[in-house]
Design an enzyme around this catalytic site. Sequence first.
Site, PDB file in Angstrom:
ATOM      1  N   GLU A   1      11.382   1.867  14.922  1.00  0.00           N
ATOM      2  CA  GLU A   1      10.496   2.936  14.438  1.00  0.00           C
ATOM      3  C   GLU A   1       9.171   2.824  15.189  1.00  0.00           C
ATOM      4  OE1 GLU A   1       9.354   2.319  10.289  1.00  0.00           O
ATOM      5  OE2 GLU A   1       9.468   0.155  10.580  1.00  0.00           O
TER       6      GLU A   1
ATOM      7  N   LYS B   1       6.495  -1.997   2.087  1.00  0.00           N
ATOM      8  CA  LYS B   1       5.267  -1.422   2.665  1.00  0.00           C
ATOM      9  C   LYS B   1       4.107  -2.398   2.450  1.00  0.00           C
ATOM     10  CE  LYS B   1       3.025   3.099   3.173  1.00  0.00           C
ATOM     11  NZ  LYS B   1       3.028   3.241   4.612  1.00  0.00           N
TER      12      LYS B   1
ATOM     13  N   LEU C   1      10.714   1.023   7.739  1.00  0.00           N
ATOM     14  CA  LEU C   1      10.169   1.526   6.490  1.00  0.00           C
ATOM     15  C   LEU C   1      10.859   2.865   6.195  1.00  0.00           C
ATOM     16  CD1 LEU C   1       7.912   1.062   4.303  1.00  0.00           C
ATOM     17  CD2 LEU C   1       6.685   2.855   5.512  1.00  0.00           C
TER      18      LEU C   1
ATOM     19  N   TYR D   1       0.831  -1.209   0.000  1.00  0.00           N
ATOM     20  CA  TYR D   1       0.000   0.000   0.000  1.00  0.00           C
ATOM     21  C   TYR D   1       0.856   1.245   0.000  1.00  0.00           C
ATOM     22  CZ  TYR D   1       0.781   0.803   5.041  1.00  0.00           C
ATOM     23  OH  TYR D   1       1.336   1.064   6.266  1.00  0.00           O
TER      24      TYR D   1
HETATM   25  N1  PLP Z   1       7.119   3.497   9.533  1.00  0.00           N
HETATM   26  C1  PLP Z   1       6.020   2.746   9.370  1.00  0.00           C
HETATM   27  C2  PLP Z   1       5.989   1.360   9.917  1.00  0.00           C
HETATM   28  C3  PLP Z   1       4.906   3.261   8.681  1.00  0.00           C
HETATM   29  O1  PLP Z   1       3.809   2.498   8.506  1.00  0.00           O
HETATM   30  C4  PLP Z   1       4.959   4.585   8.185  1.00  0.00           C
HETATM   31  C5  PLP Z   1       3.815   5.146   7.461  1.00  0.00           C
HETATM   32  O2  PLP Z   1       2.827   4.507   7.210  1.00  0.00           O
HETATM   33  C6  PLP Z   1       6.108   5.344   8.400  1.00  0.00           C
HETATM   34  C7  PLP Z   1       7.182   4.766   9.067  1.00  0.00           C
HETATM   35  C8  PLP Z   1       6.216   6.758   7.897  1.00  0.00           C
HETATM   36  O3  PLP Z   1       6.325   6.769   6.513  1.00  0.00           O
HETATM   37  P1  PLP Z   1       5.834   8.024   5.655  1.00  0.00           P
HETATM   38  O4  PLP Z   1       6.623   9.201   6.139  1.00  0.00           O
HETATM   39  O5  PLP Z   1       6.157   7.658   4.253  1.00  0.00           O
HETATM   40  O6  PLP Z   1       4.378   8.175   5.923  1.00  0.00           O
END
Ligand code: PLP
Length: 289
Positions: A181, A148, A206, A33
């Site tokens: 994270e 993702k 991620l 996604y």
């Molecule tokens: N880490 C995880 C596990 C996430 O699911 C997300 C966003 O959905 C992020 C970090 C932050 O990513 P982004 O800045 O692209 O929204």
Amino acid sequence: MSRVAYVNGRYVPHREAAVHVEDRGYQFADGVYEVVCLQHGEVIDEDPHLDRLEPSLNELRIAMPMNRRAYKHITRELARRNGVKDGIVYTQITRGVARRDHVFPAAGTPPSIVMTSRRIKPQDPKLFDTGVSVMSTPDIRWTRCDIKSVSLLPNILAKQAARESGAYEAWFVDKDGNVTEGGSTNAWIVTKDGELVTRQLSNSILGGITRRSLVKLAADAQIKVVERPFSLEEARGAREAFLTSTTSFVTPITKIDGKPVGTGKPGAVAARLRELYYGYMGSPEPGAA
Ligand code: PLP
């Protein structure tokens, strides 16, 4: 205005939008996604999001159902049909519909694509005065957190536990005691010595697009970012902590596991980075006159 979703080539009323019960996303979480943010009708960091979506699909050997041009067109059209100027577009792409069997379906089975769009409220400016709290929890996820994937069970359980404990976000901690994270956000601290730290990119996190933009914005503003692991211990003793994501932008953290971080108030570095990020999105800060 009633909501509209995009499902496999058609715009359909949101309440009727559906995929088949044997969609592999539904059966196996066999898909990926993306979430992009719109501000004043502009899609923020659209290409970087696609630069993440495509490798996620490649890793799972799922074909992107359309080219970038068509995808960008649908993103805008969907936002337009839903009257969304400030909000999100969510995309989910799965390996498609096939009789339930773990192995891949026959070659040529088309992937499924579903896209939805909705408004999101501007961030509550109170969050910037009070900050938010996080709750630590063991990182029990797989070793490909860089993909993702829609398979988010550990994230869901962690975020629910955080919510039930009154915290805004969960922070995953690996077996070495380092923060990987958040459940849906990237984690940052400003150490006692004033070092701005976020974990380096790897399979353990991620690669957040907000994180990516902020690393660049910080560098442009002569703020040094050190990309390295940091422990929960170090975060507890840090001067500041904050989190970033497409929908949380830059949000200060003032408590970890119920204990104050630094002075217990949002810090100056997070405030500066938030300002830079809002500037980058072309948005006034929430609460600004
Ligand atoms: N880490 C995880 C596990 C996430 O699911 C997300 C966003 O959905 C992020 C970090 C932050 O990513 P982004 O800045 O692209 O929204």
